[in-house]
Write an enzyme that holds these catalytic residues in place. Structure first.
Site, PDB file in Angstrom:
ATOM      1  N   LYS A   1     -96.741   6.309  -3.104  1.00 20.56           N
ATOM      2  CA  LYS A   1     -96.850   7.561  -3.339  1.00 20.56           C
ATOM      3  C   LYS A   1     -96.494   8.469  -1.962  1.00 20.56           C
ATOM      4  CE  LYS A   1     -98.683   8.160  -7.567  1.00 20.56           C
ATOM      5  NZ  LYS A   1     -98.022   9.012  -8.420  1.00 20.56           N
TER       6      LYS A   1
ATOM      7  N   ASP B   1    -115.752  -2.745  -0.362  1.00 17.72           N
ATOM      8  CA  ASP B   1    -116.398  -1.631  -0.523  1.00 17.72           C
ATOM      9  C   ASP B   1    -115.026  -0.501  -0.647  1.00 17.72           C
ATOM     10  OD1 ASP B   1    -118.893  -1.374  -0.749  1.00 17.72           O
ATOM     11  OD2 ASP B   1    -119.365  -1.167   1.376  1.00 17.72           O
TER      12      ASP B   1
ATOM     13  N   VAL C   1    -104.063  12.401 -16.541  1.00 15.05           N
ATOM     14  CA  VAL C   1    -103.712  13.710 -15.882  1.00 15.05           C
ATOM     15  C   VAL C   1    -102.789  14.422 -16.974  1.00 15.05           C
ATOM     16  CG1 VAL C   1    -102.460  14.688 -14.088  1.00 15.05           C
ATOM     17  CG2 VAL C   1    -104.102  12.637 -13.341  1.00 15.05           C
ATOM     18  N   GLY C   2    -101.801  13.634 -17.415  1.00 17.04           N
ATOM     19  CA  GLY C   2    -100.643  14.274 -18.352  1.00 17.04           C
ATOM     20  C   GLY C   2    -101.426  15.084 -19.605  1.00 17.04           C
TER      21      GLY C   2
ATOM     22  N   SER D   1    -102.100  11.270  -4.562  1.00 16.53           N
ATOM     23  CA  SER D   1    -103.534  10.702  -4.704  1.00 16.53           C
ATOM     24  C   SER D   1    -104.411  10.724  -3.085  1.00 16.53           C
ATOM     25  CB  SER D   1    -103.663   9.279  -5.017  1.00 16.53           C
ATOM     26  OG  SER D   1    -104.933   8.792  -5.121  1.00 16.53           O
ATOM     27  N   SER D   2    -105.486  11.004  -3.275  1.00 11.03           N
ATOM     28  CA  SER D   2    -106.473  11.049  -2.018  1.00 11.03           C
ATOM     29  C   SER D   2    -106.546   9.857  -1.358  1.00 11.03           C
ATOM     30  CB  SER D   2    -107.670  11.708  -2.171  1.00 11.03           C
ATOM     31  OG  SER D   2    -108.500  10.899  -2.891  1.00 11.03           O
ATOM     32  N   CYS D   3    -106.192   8.576  -2.299  1.00 16.28           N
ATOM     33  CA  CYS D   3    -106.517   7.196  -1.494  1.00 16.28           C
ATOM     34  C   CYS D   3    -105.300   6.840  -0.675  1.00 16.28           C
ATOM     35  CB  CYS D   3    -106.671   6.184  -2.709  1.00 16.28           C
ATOM     36  SG  CYS D   3    -105.214   5.906  -3.356  1.00 16.28           S
TER      37      CYS D   3
ATOM     38  N   HIS E   1    -110.873   2.780 -12.522  1.00 13.23           N
ATOM     39  CA  HIS E   1    -111.398   3.065 -11.384  1.00 13.23           C
ATOM     40  C   HIS E   1    -112.786   2.955 -11.563  1.00 13.23           C
ATOM     41  CE1 HIS E   1    -107.497   5.144 -10.748  1.00 13.23           C
ATOM     42  NE2 HIS E   1    -107.952   4.769  -9.702  1.00 13.23           N
TER      43      HIS E   1
ATOM     44  N   TYR F   1     -99.573   0.880  -3.432  1.00 10.04           N
ATOM     45  CA  TYR F   1     -99.597   1.890  -4.124  1.00 10.04           C
ATOM     46  C   TYR F   1     -99.577   3.186  -3.358  1.00 10.04           C
ATOM     47  CZ  TYR F   1    -101.687   5.866  -6.833  1.00 10.04           C
ATOM     48  OH  TYR F   1    -101.856   7.142  -7.438  1.00 10.04           O
TER      49      TYR F   1
END
Length: 321
Positions: A141, A276, A16-17, A108-110, A180, A137
């Site tokens: 966040k 999963d 990202v950075g 993050s969406s997670c 990922h 994590y």
């Protein structure tokens, strides 16, 4: 942001950075503060304070984080919560102390609930149980997001958290132990094609659905948000923006697409003994769309670009006889 403004990008070498730096440079920003890990240890509060004292940044993109897939999160849960809390605490607090004009924090969406209604709206955050495989994590966040909101309310700061979906692109992590799903699959299929392997093993059932965003699109959205004016009231009312494509794809479909792009001719085998993760994750991106921003890179185009780049970088690997 003026083109000459001092802009600190925390995590400049990461996925990202580095994308944010590319985008800012492309737009003509000339005063970027991009210290490497060896130059600035973000978990050291005194070092971060000293860096802010010396360099006096005006804007901050907080893109530094310890990230990884299911395997990494399961193996190093203490590292994920400790390192992320330390990094964001130091940077957010020093941004307040040094009166930063604006800060953007990458969530993050997670970190949405495991069984979150789909597509996931910003207001669904903290409305249900987290996915166990990455809860340390996620908790870190969520603390960062709450910290941004708390400083806005108490001190009148202008800190904006955003929620990117699953990302991929240049400078991605292709280490099979810590990456990922998307870069891991690109590496697996490319190496299998090079070695004329009979099959590629993919974790899980292939049924979970995921949304993916090319990281340069994310960088464009982050700079767009930093350039957008919001009222003081909006900062007080817990600002949060999902950033994604708004479209998802099953892991099975993703694997088949990567198989085609890499030219692999063998079989795809799903290891159903492996987890999963969350069944479905797709962001509701309507809030950002109302500001006239949306993703520009189709998934197949982005995948081909990254697979071709990875192939070029690993061209020394020769096909098996």
């Amino acid at each position: 942001m003026k083109k000459s403004a001092k802009i600190f990008i925390a995590g400049p070498k990461g996925l990202v950075g580095s994308a944010i730096i590319r985008h800012l440079e492309k737009k003509g920003y000339t005063n970027l503060l991009v210290p490497s890990h060896s130059e600035l240890e973000l978990m050291d509060s005194q070092a971060v304070s000293g860096y802010f004292d010396r360099n006096k940044p005006e804007y901050v993109f907080l893109a530094a984080a310890k990230v990884g897939g299911i395997l990494a999160n399961s193996t190093f849960p203490a590292d994920f919560i400790h390192q992320n809390l330390m990094i964001q605490n130091n940077i957010i607090h020093q941004s307040h102390i040094h009166r930063i004009k604006k800060l953007l924090f990458l969530g993050s969406s997670c970190i949405y609930p495991k069984l979150c209604p789909q597509p996931m709206k910003e207001e669904y955050l903290m409305t249900g149980s987290l996915e166990p495989t990455n809860s340390p994590y996620a908790v870190a966040k969520i603390a960062g997001i709450e910290m941004c909101w708390a400083y806005n309310r108490q001190y009148g700061t202008k800190f904006i958290p955003v929620m990117p979906t699953n990302l991929y692109g240049p400078n991605d992590n292709f280490d099979l132990e810590t990456s990922h799903v998307l870069p891991a699959l690109i590496r697996k299929f490319h190496e299998a094609e090079q070695k004329n392997a009979e099959s590629v093993m993919v974790w899980g059932t292939g049924k979970p659905k995921r949304e993916f965003l090319y990281v340069d699109d994310l960088a464009d959205a982050c700079v767009f948000i930093m350039q957008t004016h919001f009222s003081d009231k909006e900062y007080e009312n817990k600002p949060l923006f999902n950033i994604g494509s708004g479209m998802d794809i099953s892991i099975k479909e993703l694997a088949e697409m990567i198989k085609e792009i890499t030219g692999f001719k063998g079989k795809i085998v799903f290891d159903i003994s492996k987890p999963d993760g969350t069944p479905k994750k797709c962001l509701d991106v309507s809030k950002l769309k109302t500001l006239n921003w949306q993703a520009a890179t189709p998934l197949r185009n982005g995948l081909k670009s990254i697979a071709d780049a990875f192939k070029k970088e690993t061209s020394h690997i020769k096909k098996a006889d």
